[in-house]
Design a protein around this motif. Structure first.
Motif, short mmCIF file in Angstrom:
data_model
loop_
_atom_site.label_atom_id
_atom_site.label_comp_id
_atom_site.label_asym_id
_atom_site.label_seq_id
_atom_site.Cartn_x
_atom_site.Cartn_y
_atom_site.Cartn_z
N ARG A 142 -17.65 10.65 -15.31
CA ARG A 142 -15.67 10.56 -15.08
C ARG A 142 -15.37 9.64 -14.33
O ARG A 142 -14.30 9.94 -14.38
N HIS A 143 -16.61 10.18 -13.01
CA HIS A 143 -15.99 9.38 -11.94
C HIS A 143 -16.25 7.69 -11.57
O HIS A 143 -16.62 7.69 -10.68
N TRP A 144 -16.69 7.40 -13.21
CA TRP A 144 -17.65 5.89 -12.25
C TRP A 144 -16.30 4.79 -11.93
O TRP A 144 -17.20 3.80 -11.04
N PRO A 145 -15.58 4.92 -13.22
CA PRO A 145 -14.93 3.91 -12.91
C PRO A 145 -13.83 3.44 -11.27
O PRO A 145 -14.05 2.89 -10.37
N THR A 146 -13.47 4.89 -10.51
CA THR A 146 -13.35 5.67 -9.22
C THR A 146 -14.27 4.55 -8.39
O THR A 146 -14.50 4.10 -7.17
N VAL A 147 -16.05 5.34 -8.56
CA VAL A 147 -16.65 4.12 -7.76
C VAL A 147 -16.64 3.08 -7.92
O VAL A 147 -16.95 2.33 -6.62
N LEU A 148 -16.86 3.04 -9.28
CA LEU A 148 -17.15 1.08 -9.22
C LEU A 148 -15.76 0.38 -7.89
O LEU A 148 -16.03 -0.84 -7.92
N ALA A 149 -14.12 0.91 -8.48
CA ALA A 149 -13.19 0.15 -7.98
C ALA A 149 -13.28 0.11 -5.99
O ALA A 149 -12.69 -0.87 -5.88
N GLY A 150 -13.55 1.62 -5.30
CA GLY A 150 -14.26 1.56 -4.12
C GLY A 150 -14.86 0.63 -3.88
O GLY A 150 -14.67 -0.13 -2.74
N LEU A 151 -15.91 0.41 -4.99
CA LEU A 151 -16.90 -0.73 -3.80
C LEU A 151 -16.86 -2.00 -4.29
O LEU A 151 -16.88 -3.02 -3.65
N THR A 152 -15.71 -2.64 -5.27
CA THR A 152 -14.76 -3.88 -5.70
C THR A 152 -14.07 -3.81 -4.05
O THR A 152 -14.39 -4.83 -3.86
N VAL A 153 -13.04 -2.96 -4.18
CA VAL A 153 -12.13 -3.23 -2.55
C VAL A 153 -12.70 -3.29 -1.80
O VAL A 153 -12.96 -4.02 -0.52
#
Length: 330
Positions: free
Chosen positions: A168-179
């Motif tokens: 459920r939350h992997w897109p949020t984690v990936l976006a945070g790492l990218t930023v």
């Protein structure tokens, strides 16, 4: 007092408070007479054997570290010197969680002149190898005690729920790492000529050279054999104490292996010397094996207490030894 020092003191007090609370909660109902009775009834020949095995494991760890930092173009680091630095690091871990890795690198840098960054890189290699062996030990425990391991894992971790949350939350984690990565890139691009950034880059290169040391080992067989031996000695340390205490003397080797796994996980927790977390996990697994709760907690206290005593004695001796070496070098 600076803000950073205040922050460090707060973190230290918080970790010590958590460890102390867990320890108090576990042992608040244990009478001293019960502990004393268990100590008197224990076979101390086995416990002394466990201390000897543990000390040999510490020395082998120092020897393995020396294999990583043997620079063909520079001064060599003896196994004895690496061992003493590692013991000072273990001593520091009893006071400040995870500080031991930096302390032992600093001590060895002062006595042998090696760059701290390079030494930290070798420690990262060590920790990565130890993590692989811990995972291997967990897999071995799963193979040996399949049903019991599965039952315990389901009690401690709700795996289906965890997988649902990750999905459920992997897109949020990936976006945070990218930023975060973009911020770092902008920072280093904008301030690449700044003195601090230059120092950070130099330190990173030193760390990278330490990490790459795994590729140029003079004794690769010795390194991997010593890594395996360290974990075998962990198991033997736990087994000999179990044999020496009446309430755990009948544990099977597979059960001792599971106790070792739980103890190893407890030592990874960010508290001083695994205080509280080690005791809780070891006692928990022993209770699952049918050991009386009081005896399980006392077993955890005995093995942890004797190991802490060993680190205190040998760590203080190593600290004094390296201080004398540093004085002579200066």
């Amino acid at each position: 007092m600076t803000i950073s020092k205040i922050k460090n003191l707060i973190q230290l007090a918080l970790s010590l408070g958590i460890a102390g609370w867990i320890f108090w909660y576990l042992y608040k109902d244990i009478e001293v007479s019960s502990l004393w009775s268990q100590l008197k009834s224990s076979n101390w020949i086995w416990i002394e054997a466990s201390l000897s095995i543990a000390w040999l494991g510490f020395w082998i760890r120092g020897w393995r570290w020396s294999l990583l930092i043997q620079d063909p173009t520079g001064s060599k680091v003896s196994a004895n010197r690496a061992y003493h630095a590692a013991m000072v690091g273990y001593l520091a871990n009893l006071m400040i969680p995870r500080a031991g890795e930096l302390v032992r690198c600093g001590m060895l840098s002062k006595t042998n002149g090696k760059p701290v960054g390079h030494l930290i890189g070798t420690v990262l290699v060590e920790r990565s190898i130890d993590l692989l062996f811990l995972i291997g030990t967990i897999i071995l425990a799963f193979l040996v005690e399949n049903q019991l391991f599965t039952s315990l894992a389901s009690q401690l971790i709700d795996i289906p729920s965890l997988l649902i949350k990750l999905n459920r939350h992997w897109p949020t984690v990936l976006a945070g790492l990218t930023v975060f990565g973009l911020i770092l890139y902008y920072f280093f691009s904008k301030f690449r000529n700044h003195g601090l950034v230059a120092k950070l880059k130099a330190f990173a290169r030193q760390m990278l050279s330490g990490i790459k040391s795994i590729q140029s080992l003079r004794q690769p067989k010795g390194f991997w054999l010593s890594s395996l031996t360290i974990w075998i000695f962990y198991f033997l340390t736990m087994a000999t104490v179990a044999f020496g205490i009446p309430s755990t003397a009948n544990l099977t080797y597979g059960e001792v292996l599971l106790v070792m796994v739980m103890g190893s996980i407890g030592m990874v927790a960010p508290v001083q010397g695994g205080i509280g977390t080690f005791h809780a996990l070891v006692a928990y697994i022993l209770i699952q094996f049918g050991v009386i709760e009081t005896d399980a907690k006392i077993f955890a206290a005995i093995i942890h207490g004797t190991q802490v005593l060993l680190v205190l004695i040998t760590g203080l001796y190593s600290w004094i030894y390296l201080l004398r070496v540093q004085t002579k070098t200066t």
